[in-house]
Every structure is written in structure tokens, then in C-alpha cells.
Design a protein around this motif. Structure first.
Motif, PDB file in Angstrom:
ATOM      1  N   VAL A 233       0.850  -1.183   0.000  1.00 31.71           N
ATOM      2  CA  VAL A 233       0.000   0.000   0.000  1.00 31.71           C
ATOM      3  C   VAL A 233       0.888   1.236   0.000  1.00 31.71           C
ATOM      4  N   SER A 234       0.552   2.182  -0.867  1.00 29.51           N
ATOM      5  CA  SER A 234       1.353   3.401  -0.975  1.00 29.51           C
ATOM      6  C   SER A 234       1.424   4.120   0.372  1.00 29.51           C
ATOM      7  N   PRO A 235       2.591   4.676   0.720  1.00 24.47           N
ATOM      8  CA  PRO A 235       2.690   5.456   1.957  1.00 24.47           C
ATOM      9  C   PRO A 235       1.802   6.696   1.950  1.00 24.47           C
ATOM     10  N   PHE A 236       1.297   7.090   0.768  1.00 20.34           N
ATOM     11  CA  PHE A 236       0.374   8.218   0.683  1.00 20.34           C
ATOM     12  C   PHE A 236      -1.084   7.781   0.809  1.00 20.34           C
ATOM     13  N   ASP A 237      -1.293   6.472   0.954  1.00 17.97           N
ATOM     14  CA  ASP A 237      -2.632   5.920   1.129  1.00 17.97           C
ATOM     15  C   ASP A 237      -2.759   5.430   2.567  1.00 17.97           C
ATOM     16  N   SER A 238      -3.902   4.826   2.888  1.00 20.99           N
ATOM     17  CA  SER A 238      -4.157   4.385   4.254  1.00 20.99           C
ATOM     18  C   SER A 238      -4.844   3.026   4.235  1.00 20.99           C
ATOM     19  N   ALA A 239      -4.366   2.125   5.102  1.00 20.18           N
ATOM     20  CA  ALA A 239      -5.003   0.824   5.271  1.00 20.18           C
ATOM     21  C   ALA A 239      -4.538   0.227   6.594  1.00 20.18           C
ATOM     22  N   THR A 240      -5.374  -0.610   7.174  1.00 16.64           N
ATOM     23  CA  THR A 240      -4.981  -1.395   8.344  1.00 16.64           C
ATOM     24  C   THR A 240      -5.465  -2.824   8.160  1.00 16.64           C
ATOM     25  N   VAL A 241      -4.688  -3.767   8.678  1.00 15.50           N
ATOM     26  CA  VAL A 241      -5.083  -5.174   8.722  1.00 15.50           C
ATOM     27  C   VAL A 241      -4.908  -5.621  10.171  1.00 15.50           C
ATOM     28  N   THR A 242      -6.000  -6.017  10.807  1.00 12.28           N
ATOM     29  CA  THR A 242      -5.979  -6.333  12.231  1.00 12.28           C
ATOM     30  C   THR A 242      -6.427  -7.769  12.469  1.00 12.28           C
ATOM     31  N   ILE A 243      -5.661  -8.492  13.298  1.00 13.88           N
ATOM     32  CA  ILE A 243      -6.110  -9.775  13.824  1.00 13.88           C
ATOM     33  C   ILE A 243      -6.670  -9.502  15.214  1.00 13.88           C
ATOM     34  N   GLY A 244      -7.955  -9.669  15.371  1.00 20.21           N
ATOM     35  CA  GLY A 244      -8.581  -9.403  16.657  1.00 20.21           C
ATOM     36  C   GLY A 244      -8.757 -10.636  17.509  1.00 20.21           C
ATOM     37  N   SER A 245      -8.649 -11.834  16.901  1.00 23.55           N
ATOM     38  CA  SER A 245      -8.840 -13.067  17.650  1.00 23.55           C
ATOM     39  C   SER A 245      -7.956 -14.159  17.059  1.00 23.55           C
ATOM     40  N   PHE A 246      -7.229 -14.852  17.934  1.00 22.87           N
ATOM     41  CA  PHE A 246      -6.401 -16.004  17.540  1.00 22.87           C
ATOM     42  C   PHE A 246      -6.773 -17.136  18.491  1.00 22.87           C
ATOM     43  N   ASP A 247      -7.654 -18.010  18.044  1.00 22.13           N
ATOM     44  CA  ASP A 247      -8.153 -19.093  18.881  1.00 22.13           C
ATOM     45  C   ASP A 247      -7.205 -20.280  18.769  1.00 22.13           C
ATOM     46  N   GLY A 248      -6.194 -20.301  19.641  1.00 23.17           N
ATOM     47  CA  GLY A 248      -5.209 -21.381  19.620  1.00 23.17           C
ATOM     48  C   GLY A 248      -5.031 -22.023  20.979  1.00 23.17           C
ATOM     49  N   LYS A 249      -6.000 -21.866  21.872  1.00 22.93           N
ATOM     50  CA  LYS A 249      -5.861 -22.382  23.230  1.00 22.93           C
ATOM     51  C   LYS A 249      -5.860 -23.908  23.233  1.00 22.93           C
TER      52      LYS A 249
ATOM     53  N   GLU B 107      -9.517 -14.359  13.396  1.00 23.36           N
ATOM     54  CA  GLU B 107     -10.519 -13.418  12.891  1.00 23.36           C
ATOM     55  C   GLU B 107      -9.982 -11.999  12.976  1.00 23.36           C
ATOM     56  N   GLY B 108     -10.433 -11.159  12.070  1.00 22.71           N
ATOM     57  CA  GLY B 108      -9.977  -9.776  12.091  1.00 22.71           C
ATOM     58  C   GLY B 108     -10.687  -8.926  11.063  1.00 22.71           C
ATOM     59  N   ASP B 109     -10.139  -7.740  10.840  1.00 20.81           N
ATOM     60  CA  ASP B 109     -10.745  -6.858   9.843  1.00 20.81           C
ATOM     61  C   ASP B 109      -9.713  -6.037   9.097  1.00 20.81           C
ATOM     62  N   VAL B 110     -10.190  -5.455   8.014  1.00 19.62           N
ATOM     63  CA  VAL B 110      -9.390  -4.615   7.122  1.00 19.62           C
ATOM     64  C   VAL B 110     -10.099  -3.279   6.992  1.00 19.62           C
ATOM     65  N   ARG B 111      -9.338  -2.189   7.020  1.00 20.35           N
ATOM     66  CA  ARG B 111      -9.907  -0.852   6.779  1.00 20.35           C
ATOM     67  C   ARG B 111      -9.103  -0.180   5.680  1.00 20.35           C
ATOM     68  N   VAL B 112      -9.797   0.481   4.774  1.00 23.00           N
ATOM     69  CA  VAL B 112      -9.138   1.185   3.668  1.00 23.00           C
ATOM     70  C   VAL B 112      -9.812   2.538   3.460  1.00 23.00           C
ATOM     71  N   MET B 113      -9.079   3.458   2.857  1.00 21.65           N
ATOM     72  CA  MET B 113      -9.631   4.782   2.598  1.00 21.65           C
ATOM     73  C   MET B 113      -9.922   5.000   1.109  1.00 21.65           C
ATOM     74  N   LYS B 114      -9.579   4.018   0.287  1.00 17.18           N
ATOM     75  CA  LYS B 114      -9.908   4.052  -1.131  1.00 17.18           C
ATOM     76  C   LYS B 114     -10.406   2.672  -1.543  1.00 17.18           C
ATOM     77  N   GLU B 115     -11.423   2.642  -2.394  1.00 16.96           N
ATOM     78  CA  GLU B 115     -11.936   1.358  -2.844  1.00 16.96           C
ATOM     79  C   GLU B 115     -10.893   0.586  -3.663  1.00 16.96           C
TER      80      GLU B 115
END
Length: 402
Positions: A231-247, A260-268
Motif C-alpha cells: 500500500v502506498s505510503p500516501f494511502d491508508s489501510a490497516t489489517v488487524t487480527i482481533g482473535s487467535f483461537d489457539g488455546k 478473525e480480524g478486519d481490514v480498513r481502507v480509505m480508497k476502494e
């Protein structure tokens, strides 16, 4: 300021206590997304006997539409407020705290609905002077994908509507401030669930197993390179792992893990890049470790884009009316959460903006926090700034299409 606007401000001042009363009732009785049956009944009952058209159960959901037809010809504007709550145990200690255990208005939707109901009441009272019409969209289920706005739109809530405005109260902006931003104003989102399937075994003989925890750890590290290297440094995105079920047990190699997790972007456009790279890395990691996988990757809320013309109209309207409770109108920049108002903005040129709700000197609790609260002075401010936007739109800035 027009006579109509001055009359609206006077009525809103007189009804501020009613806004607060409504907000506290809603806060005390929150309901989860797609389950807001009593809230919808409460909203609809408020409009009984008033000079407007009320439609309920829009799209088979709990949505409520109110049509206010002005006495003069003009454009058609929709203004929207959401009314669902969150699965959060409230910890505010407020005297009107949630009575529904484990459910809380932790995002301000109670405030959105309260100011909108009272503003609608004022517009109904002055409807003979309105050039055009206003549709009030009381929307359920903003918090849970696919979002209540899709069902409302499919049911025709935008039929005959030229433009849409909306407000979100913000706990990280001081009360008195109004934030507006043209262009991309909220991120688009995707959610994912990955199950890695390997071969379990004993910790003493790892050579006989395919370790999914090690593979999962590699996967988590690898997908972070999507943002840093794809992703370009002039753009914005996040990739988050919110849950790792490995118990599991300390000496057992697990045969499967779920992330499980989510992705956020500022451009389609960025959305497609992240998804392609995510799937490529997942396939590569699985192949390298001799695993199979199951993937549920869902794109839900699009990027919310404010129309430049509508955003300029709203900004100029609020500034021109010199609202005494508003201390600052500023470009707040894009906001990182996602918002299903984006679906309205895809259908009609729209503007979604923000009203500060934080009391200076108090701790800042983010939205979706058990201690989240709003400064109730923001309710009158929201009513006034939205009324300014509505009046200026109807009298001078509407884009009416015959």
C-alpha cells in the motif's frame, strides 16, 4: 439568517429539555442491531397525531420513515439518524444507565435519534414555510454488517430524494466543535475468518505433526507486510487480527486454529489490493506448512465519500448562521472507523459530518467503550447545525430534479 432559521433555533431552544429526556429514555432501554422493536415503536409513537406521513417496518426491518412535505415547491432532502445499541456491559454509573444487561448505547445513537426526533417536530411545526420536503430516516442496525441502510435503500427510502445529510456525535471532539471533511470521510471495511487445518500431535514429536500455531504466527506477521509493502505510503489501510483461537494444552500441537480480524481502507482501489495480497499470503503459508484452510472474507461497508458541493453547502450554512453554541467549524480530516451511511452516499450526493460531544477536562472514552458518554449539550448543537444545513439546502442549495 432567514426568519425560518431563526424560528427553528427558537423552537429548538425551547425543546432542548425534551431532547435530553428522549436521549435518556433511549439510553436506559437500548436494543441490539436488528432487534430494536421497542425503540422503533417508541419513535413511531412520537409522531402520532403530527402533520406528517409515518411509515414503519421499512424493508421488513425496524426502520421508520417520516415525510414532511413543505408548503412551497423545492428539492427533496433526507436526513438520517441511527438507533441501535451495542453488546457492551455499561460501566458509566449514570442514573439513566442501561436496564438491558449487556447492552449499551456506547456509540451515541441515542443522541442521534433524540436530536433528530425533536428537529423533525420543529420542521413539522414550520412545514408551511419549507420550500421542498424533508424525509427523516430513522435507521436501525448501523453497527452490524451488512448494515441497516442497505435494507432501507432497497425498500425505497431514497425514492424521490435528491441528497442525504447525517451527523455523528464524537467523544474525541470537544462539545461546541463541528468537524466536516470533503471526500473520503470514513474507511471502508472487510472482515475475515480463517481456519488453518493441520495435523495435531505431541509436543515431544513435532516432526510427526503440522503445527497450525506456528503457521498462524507466520501468517499474522506476513499479512502486516501488505500495508507496509503493498500500500502506498500516501494511502491508508490497516489489517488487524482481533482473535487467535489457539488455546490448548501445553504439550499438545493443535491440529487447527481460527483467526478473525478486519481490514480498513480509505480508497476502494486499495480494498482490492489488500484482499488479493491477503489471499495470496494465506495460500502461500498454507502450502509452505502443508496445511489446508477455510476462509470467509466479506467486504461490507464501503468507503464513505462526502460530495464536495454538499459538504461546502453544509460548511457555509453553519458558519453563516453564527450559532452561539458552536465554537469552531473545522476540517476534521477522514475518520478511521467505518459507517454504513456510506451506502446512502453511494446512491445520492451526500454529506456526513460530526458534532463534538466531549466535556473539556473529563477523560476521553472512545466509542464502543463501557464508560462512553456524551455531553448532552451536543444534542442542541446537533439540532441547530442540521437545521442550518436543511434550511440553506432547501432555500438556496438544493439540486432538485423534476
Amino acid at each position: 439568517m432567514t426568519t425560518l432559521q431563526a424560528q427553528l433555533f427558537t423552537l429548538l431552544n425551547e425543546k432542548e429539555a425534551e431532547m435530553i429526556k428522549i436521549r435518556r429514555h433511549l439510553h436506559r432501554h437500548p436494543e441490539l442491531s436488528f432487534q430494536e422493536t421497542e425503540t422503533a415503536k417508541y419513535i413511531a409513537a412520537f409522531y402520532e397525531g403530527k402533520d406528517c406521513v409515518v411509515k414503519t417496518q421499512i424493508g421488513g426491518q425496524n426502520g421508520v420513515l417520516i415525510d414532511i412535505k413543505g408548503g412551497l415547491p423545492g428539492p427533496s432532502l433526507a436526513i438520517r439518524a441511527d438507533f441501535d445499541a451495542l453488546p457492551i456491559k455499561e460501566a458509566t454509573g449514570l442514573p439513566f444507565a442501561s436496564e438491558n444487561e449487556g447492552v449499551m448505547h456506547a456509540c451515541g445513537h441515542d443522541g442521534h435519534t433524540a436530536y433528530m426526533m425533536v428537529l423533525a417536530d420543529c420542521l413539522i411545526e414550520l412545514k408551511a414555510q419549507l420550500p421542498g420536503s424533508v424525509r427523516i430516516i430513522h435507521q436501525p442496525a448501523e453497527e452490524v454488517p451488512p448494515g441497516g441502510s442497505i435494507g432501507m435503500i432497497k425498500a425505497g427510502c431514497l425514492e424521490g430524494i435528491d441528497n442525504v445529510f447525517g451527523i455523528h456525535v464524537m467523544s474525541n471532539m470537544e462539545v461546541g466543535t463541528v468537524g466536516i471533511h470533503p471526500g473520503s470521510v470514513h474507511t471502508g471495511r472487510a472482515t475475515f475468518k480463517v481456519k488453518l487445518q493441520g495435523k495435531g500431535g505431541h509436543g515431544s514429536t513435532p516432526q510427526d505433526a503440522n503445527d497450525t500455531i506456528v503457521a498462524g504466527a507466520q501468517f499474522i506477521n506476513a499479512i502486516q507486510t501488505i500495508v507496509s509493502r503493498r500500500v502506498s505510503p500516501f494511502d491508508s489501510a490497516t489489517v488487524t487480527i482481533g482473535s487467535f483461537d489457539g488455546k490448548g494444552s501445553a504439550n499438545v500441537i493443535k491440529d487447527s486454529v481460527t483467526l478473525e480480524g478486519d481490514v480498513r481502507v480509505m480508497k476502494e482501489e486499495t480494498r482490492a489490493v489488500v484482499e488479493q495480497q491477503f489471499k495470496q499470503i494465506l495460500a502461500g503459508i498454507s502450502d509452505a506448512f502443508g496445511l489446508t484452510y477455510e476462509l470467509d472474507y466479506a467486504n461490507d461497508y464501503p468507503v464513505c465519500v462526502n460530495d464536495a458541493e454538499m459538504t461546502q453547502l453544509v460548511t457555509e450554512a453553519i458558519r453563516a448562521d453564527n450559532i452561539p453554541e458552536v465554537t469552531r467549524v473545522f476540517d476534521c480530516g477522514p475518520q478511521t472507523p467505518s459507517e454504513d451511511f456510506a451506502h446512502y452516499a453511494e446512491e445520492r450526493p451526500s454529506c456526513f459530518f460530526f458534532v463534538g460531544a466531549h466535556t473539556p477536562g473529563k477523560p476521553v472514552y472512545p466509542h464502543h467503550h463501557p464508560h462512553f458518554d456524551i455531553d448532552e449539550n451536543c444534542l442542541l448543537i446537533a439540532g441547530k447545525v442540521m437545521s442550518s444545513a436543511v434550511v440553506h439546502y432547501l432555500t438556496e442549495g438544493g439540486t432538485h430534479h423534476e
